[in-house]
Design a protein around this motif. Structure first.
Motif, mmCIF file in Angstrom:
data_model
loop_
_atom_site.group_PDB
_atom_site.id
_atom_site.type_symbol
_atom_site.label_atom_id
_atom_site.label_comp_id
_atom_site.label_asym_id
_atom_site.label_seq_id
_atom_site.Cartn_x
_atom_site.Cartn_y
_atom_site.Cartn_z
ATOM 1 N N UNK A 46 93.728 60.313 -35.980
ATOM 2 C CA UNK A 46 93.505 61.420 -35.071
ATOM 3 C C UNK A 46 92.530 62.441 -35.612
ATOM 4 N N UNK A 47 92.465 63.579 -34.943
ATOM 5 C CA UNK A 47 91.584 64.672 -35.341
ATOM 6 C C UNK A 47 92.340 65.990 -35.244
ATOM 7 N N UNK A 48 92.022 66.882 -36.166
ATOM 8 C CA UNK A 48 92.644 68.207 -36.216
ATOM 9 C C UNK A 48 91.538 69.247 -36.305
ATOM 10 N N UNK A 49 91.676 70.309 -35.511
ATOM 11 C CA UNK A 49 90.737 71.435 -35.596
ATOM 12 C C UNK A 49 91.433 72.563 -36.341
ATOM 13 N N UNK A 50 90.736 73.116 -37.330
ATOM 14 C CA UNK A 50 91.211 74.293 -38.050
ATOM 15 C C UNK A 50 90.366 75.474 -37.616
ATOM 16 N N UNK A 81 94.815 79.985 -41.345
ATOM 17 C CA UNK A 81 94.190 79.533 -40.112
ATOM 18 C C UNK A 81 95.200 78.877 -39.193
ATOM 19 N N UNK A 82 94.700 78.392 -38.070
ATOM 20 C CA UNK A 82 95.522 77.680 -37.100
ATOM 21 C C UNK A 82 95.021 76.242 -37.024
ATOM 22 N N UNK A 83 95.961 75.295 -37.127
ATOM 23 C CA UNK A 83 95.637 73.871 -37.058
ATOM 24 C C UNK A 83 96.170 73.309 -35.743
ATOM 25 N N UNK A 84 95.292 72.641 -35.000
ATOM 26 C CA UNK A 84 95.650 72.072 -33.705
ATOM 27 C C UNK A 84 95.179 70.624 -33.638
ATOM 28 N N UNK A 85 96.040 69.741 -33.132
ATOM 29 C CA UNK A 85 95.644 68.343 -32.926
ATOM 30 C C UNK A 85 94.656 68.288 -31.765
ATOM 31 N N UNK A 86 93.458 67.772 -32.013
ATOM 32 C CA UNK A 86 92.459 67.624 -30.944
ATOM 33 C C UNK A 86 92.738 66.395 -30.091
ATOM 34 N N UNK A 87 93.255 65.384 -30.737
ATOM 35 C CA UNK A 87 93.736 64.197 -30.032
ATOM 36 C C UNK A 87 94.984 63.741 -30.767
#
Length: 134
Positions: A46-50, A81-87
């Motif tokens: 997957x991918x994660x946006x920080x 920071x904030x980490x969010x799953x992009x997919x």
């Protein structure tokens, strides 16, 4: 997207226990700025946006990347920071005790983590197409 350093993730996989693999759906927040931090994550899939600095700076991490290592430096850490799953993402999570064990038993793990962090910091400081630093 930042190029990963798979060495740290490989070490995390070697030491992982059954409950260490966590699944996040696209859009799920993994942690938010200010949350208590007591673990580091490695991206299996997957991918994660920080997002940093109230969303003014961000980075996208993919397979093989690790993030959240600041939580391992001191107790009572708060996330920067904030980490969010992009997919949809599968992440290995390593707590402080597991992290310290890895450092003690596999000293190269520390260098692998530092190498990954150095790559990410270099990417964040790279000039954009207009020549400005990000």
């Amino acid at each position: 997207m930042t190029s990963p350093s798979p060495g740290a993730l490989t070490t995390m996989r070697l030491l992982a226990q059954d409950g260490n693999l966590r699944t996040f759906a696209a859009g799920d927040v993994i942690f938010r700025v200010g949350d208590a931090g007591d673990s580091v994550f490695g991206i299996v899939d997957g991918e994660v946006r920080l997002d940093w600095a109230e969303g003014r700076t961000s980075e996208i991490l993919g397979h093989g990347s690790c993030f959240g290592v600041g939580a391992m430096v001191g107790s009572q850490h708060q996330r920067f920071g904030t980490a969010t799953a992009l997919r949809d993402a599968q992440l290995l999570e390593m707590n402080r005790e597991e992290f310290l064990f890895a450092l003690q038993e596999l000293p190269m793990f520390a260098l692998e983590m530092l190498h990954g962090l150095e790559q990410r910091l270099g990417h964040l400081r790279a000039p954009d197409p207009d020549g400005n630093l990000s």
